[in-house]
Design a protein around this motif. Structure first.
Motif, PDB file in Angstrom:
ATOM      1  N   ALA A   1      52.235  39.285  37.911  1.00 54.98           N
ATOM      2  CA  ALA A   1      51.668  37.938  37.861  1.00 54.98           C
ATOM      3  C   ALA A   1      50.726  37.753  39.047  1.00 54.98           C
ATOM      4  O   ALA A   1      51.060  38.112  40.174  1.00 54.98           O
ATOM      5  N   GLU A   2      49.555  37.207  38.782  1.00 53.32           N
ATOM      6  CA  GLU A   2      48.558  37.024  39.828  1.00 53.32           C
ATOM      7  C   GLU A   2      47.776  35.740  39.586  1.00 53.32           C
ATOM      8  O   GLU A   2      47.744  35.219  38.470  1.00 53.32           O
ATOM      9  N   ARG A   3      47.100  35.285  40.642  1.00 51.91           N
ATOM     10  CA  ARG A   3      46.248  34.115  40.516  1.00 51.91           C
ATOM     11  C   ARG A   3      45.000  34.318  41.360  1.00 51.91           C
ATOM     12  O   ARG A   3      45.018  35.026  42.364  1.00 51.91           O
ATOM     13  N   THR A   4      43.909  33.714  40.934  1.00 53.57           N
ATOM     14  CA  THR A   4      42.711  33.677  41.767  1.00 53.57           C
ATOM     15  C   THR A   4      42.692  32.345  42.503  1.00 53.57           C
ATOM     16  O   THR A   4      43.286  31.359  42.048  1.00 53.57           O
TER      17      THR A   4
ATOM     18  N   GLY B   1      51.135  25.419  37.946  1.00 56.42           N
ATOM     19  CA  GLY B   1      50.619  26.531  38.732  1.00 56.42           C
ATOM     20  C   GLY B   1      51.172  26.620  40.129  1.00 56.42           C
ATOM     21  O   GLY B   1      50.674  27.393  40.941  1.00 56.42           O
ATOM     22  N   GLN B   2      52.213  25.848  40.456  1.00 54.67           N
ATOM     23  CA  GLN B   2      52.760  25.870  41.804  1.00 54.67           C
ATOM     24  C   GLN B   2      53.872  26.898  41.903  1.00 54.67           C
ATOM     25  O   GLN B   2      55.037  26.619  41.683  1.00 54.67           O
ATOM     26  N   PHE B   3      53.500  28.138  42.204  1.00 54.43           N
ATOM     27  CA  PHE B   3      54.498  29.188  42.288  1.00 54.43           C
ATOM     28  C   PHE B   3      53.949  30.284  43.189  1.00 54.43           C
ATOM     29  O   PHE B   3      52.742  30.477  43.303  1.00 54.43           O
ATOM     30  N   PRO B   4      54.842  31.001  43.890  1.00 58.49           N
ATOM     31  CA  PRO B   4      54.380  32.017  44.845  1.00 58.49           C
ATOM     32  C   PRO B   4      54.088  33.348  44.168  1.00 58.49           C
ATOM     33  O   PRO B   4      54.995  34.121  43.888  1.00 58.49           O
ATOM     34  N   VAL B   5      52.845  33.625  43.889  1.00 58.73           N
ATOM     35  CA  VAL B   5      52.457  34.917  43.330  1.00 58.73           C
ATOM     36  C   VAL B   5      51.274  35.439  44.125  1.00 58.73           C
ATOM     37  O   VAL B   5      50.547  34.675  44.766  1.00 58.73           O
ATOM     38  N   PRO B   6      51.057  36.748  44.101  1.00 60.33           N
ATOM     39  CA  PRO B   6      49.928  37.321  44.848  1.00 60.33           C
ATOM     40  C   PRO B   6      48.591  36.783  44.366  1.00 60.33           C
ATOM     41  O   PRO B   6      48.421  36.466  43.187  1.00 60.33           O
ATOM     42  N   GLU B   7      47.659  36.711  45.294  1.00 64.72           N
ATOM     43  CA  GLU B   7      46.316  36.257  44.946  1.00 64.72           C
ATOM     44  C   GLU B   7      45.453  37.440  44.544  1.00 64.72           C
ATOM     45  O   GLU B   7      45.447  38.478  45.197  1.00 64.72           O
ATOM     46  N   ARG B   8      44.750  37.271  43.439  1.00 66.38           N
ATOM     47  CA  ARG B   8      43.811  38.287  42.968  1.00 66.38           C
ATOM     48  C   ARG B   8      42.420  37.924  43.461  1.00 66.38           C
ATOM     49  O   ARG B   8      41.965  36.782  43.298  1.00 66.38           O
ATOM     50  N   LEU B   9      41.736  38.870  44.065  1.00 64.81           N
ATOM     51  CA  LEU B   9      40.435  38.588  44.640  1.00 64.81           C
ATOM     52  C   LEU B   9      39.406  38.288  43.553  1.00 64.81           C
ATOM     53  O   LEU B   9      39.397  38.928  42.494  1.00 64.81           O
ATOM     54  N   VAL B  10      38.554  37.314  43.826  1.00 58.44           N
ATOM     55  CA  VAL B  10      37.462  36.998  42.917  1.00 58.44           C
ATOM     56  C   VAL B  10      36.381  38.069  43.089  1.00 58.44           C
ATOM     57  O   VAL B  10      35.959  38.347  44.219  1.00 58.44           O
ATOM     58  N   PRO B  11      35.939  38.703  42.026  1.00 58.54           N
ATOM     59  CA  PRO B  11      34.940  39.771  42.171  1.00 58.54           C
ATOM     60  C   PRO B  11      33.625  39.236  42.740  1.00 58.54           C
ATOM     61  O   PRO B  11      33.209  38.124  42.424  1.00 58.54           O
ATOM     62  N   VAL B  12      33.019  40.034  43.583  1.00 54.90           N
ATOM     63  CA  VAL B  12      31.722  39.668  44.157  1.00 54.90           C
ATOM     64  C   VAL B  12      30.633  40.053  43.162  1.00 54.90           C
ATOM     65  O   VAL B  12      30.436  41.228  42.850  1.00 54.90           O
ATOM     66  N   LEU B  13      29.939  39.058  42.652  1.00 52.14           N
ATOM     67  CA  LEU B  13      28.887  39.296  41.667  1.00 52.14           C
ATOM     68  C   LEU B  13      27.769  38.295  41.950  1.00 52.14           C
ATOM     69  O   LEU B  13      27.946  37.090  41.743  1.00 52.14           O
ATOM     70  N   HIS B  14      26.646  38.759  42.429  1.00 50.03           N
ATOM     71  CA  HIS B  14      25.560  37.871  42.833  1.00 50.03           C
ATOM     72  C   HIS B  14      24.685  37.457  41.655  1.00 50.03           C
ATOM     73  O   HIS B  14      24.039  36.408  41.696  1.00 50.03           O
ATOM     74  N   ALA B  15      24.661  38.268  40.623  1.00 43.46           N
ATOM     75  CA  ALA B  15      23.884  37.953  39.426  1.00 43.46           C
ATOM     76  C   ALA B  15      24.448  38.758  38.266  1.00 43.46           C
ATOM     77  O   ALA B  15      25.052  39.814  38.458  1.00 43.46           O
ATOM     78  N   LEU B  16      24.269  38.250  37.055  1.00 47.44           N
ATOM     79  CA  LEU B  16      24.730  38.981  35.879  1.00 47.44           C
ATOM     80  C   LEU B  16      23.770  40.124  35.571  1.00 47.44           C
ATOM     81  O   LEU B  16      22.553  39.919  35.499  1.00 47.44           O
ATOM     82  N   PRO B  17      24.294  41.323  35.357  1.00 47.35           N
ATOM     83  CA  PRO B  17      23.412  42.453  35.025  1.00 47.35           C
ATOM     84  C   PRO B  17      22.790  42.318  33.644  1.00 47.35           C
ATOM     85  O   PRO B  17      21.745  42.907  33.360  1.00 47.35           O
ATOM     86  N   ARG B  18      23.451  41.566  32.766  1.00 49.46           N
ATOM     87  CA  ARG B  18      22.944  41.266  31.431  1.00 49.46           C
ATOM     88  C   ARG B  18      23.361  39.815  31.101  1.00 49.46           C
ATOM     89  O   ARG B  18      24.294  39.285  31.703  1.00 49.46           O
ATOM     90  N   PRO B  19      22.690  39.164  30.140  1.00 49.40           N
ATOM     91  CA  PRO B  19      23.078  37.790  29.795  1.00 49.40           C
ATOM     92  C   PRO B  19      24.537  37.663  29.364  1.00 49.40           C
ATOM     93  O   PRO B  19      25.147  36.600  29.508  1.00 49.40           O
TER      94      PRO B  19
END
Length: 279
Positions: A34-37, A5-23
């Protein structure tokens, strides 16, 4: 992209989710590049799955690779990062950890059957707040049951913690076609062959030969997923022939490259080919 995983690729933002709307909750993403979180964690289980493309998931002590027909199961509160190639179609599931009990105890790669694949695709078309008591809720429960029964498959690469063994593994991740013996590596790293062999077995559960074999074949999945020809992939990962590569691939994964990637249908190896000869 490489398995470390050591390679220069753009970072993908982790979605903001405070709770699951459903199980059971789904996210659909079409990734053009190519992207990484970044490394992160959350209080629910994540199933990282791509209907096309190859995914990498890294935890502090292990790397996991998931081509089509496979997905990475990430337990709640597990630090992880997710890496993907260009043109990857993501179908991520987030699941309430209480639904799975002891099945939530470790990160692993699971098999996605044709039925589970279709269930995931259909579930991803539902509204976020689907009707849990109606047909949509029944679909969610069937999918959850299929995930409970999913078979774990060996598509992970454990990493040692010892600095000398870890340096050896990192160097091989950067140059997987390096054929040096453990004796030669010991001379470079200032440790005896016996010491390195003992550390690798103790901290990864694998011999040096098996660890390098798994590294090469997991890395080969990346290039196959990009459409690189089997012959070239075999050479890139230290094989002298395509037939030997296909044989080793089948031993490791139980299928040929063409079973994972239909565009790579090639003639099967001749009877009697020895996949271990390349190692």
């Amino acid at each position: 992209m490489s398995i470390n995983g050591q390679f220069p690729v753009p970072e993908r933002l982790v979605p903001v989710l405070h709770a699951l709307p459903r199980p059971l909750y789904a996210r659909t993403e079409s990734l053009a590049r190519a992207e990484r979180t970044r490394m992160h964690r959350h209080p629910w289980v994540q199933l990282s799955y791509a209907i096309s493309g190859v995914l990498h998931v890294h935890t502090p002590g292990e790397s996991f690779v998931a081509p089509p027909q496979r997905a990475v199961w990430i337990p709640a509160e597990m630090d992880h990062e997710v890496l993907s190639f260009a043109h990857t179609e993501m179908r991520s599931l987030y699941l309430d950890a209480s639904l799975f009990g002891s099945a939530n105890d470790h990160c692993r790669v699971i098999e996605i059957t044709p039925l589970t694949h279709e269930l995931i695709k259909q579930f991803c078309t539902l509204d976020t707040e689907y009707d849990e008591q109606g047909a949509e809720g029944r679909l969610a429960r069937v999918l959850t049951d299929q995930l409970r029964m999913a078979r774990e498959v060996s598509m992970s690469l454990p990493l040692p913690q010892d600095p000398r063994a870890l340096q050896l593994c990192r160097k091989l991740q950067d140059s997987p076609d390096d054929d040096r013996t453990l004796v030669e590596w010991g001379e470079e790293l200032g440790a005896s062959e016996k010491t390195l062999r003992r550390i690798l077995m103790r901290e990864t559960g694998l011999t040096f030969r098996v660890w390098r074999q798994r590294l090469r074949l997991l890395g080969a999945l990346e290039e196959l997923g990009q459409g690189i020809k089997v012959t070239q992939v075999a050479l890139n990962f230290g094989y002298q022939s395509t037939s030997a590569f296909i044989s080793a691939f089948r031993v490791q994964f139980g299928v040929t490259p063409g079973d994972f990637f239909p565009g790579h249908r090639v003639r099967p190896p001749m009877p009697g080919a020895n996949p271990q000869a390349e190692w």
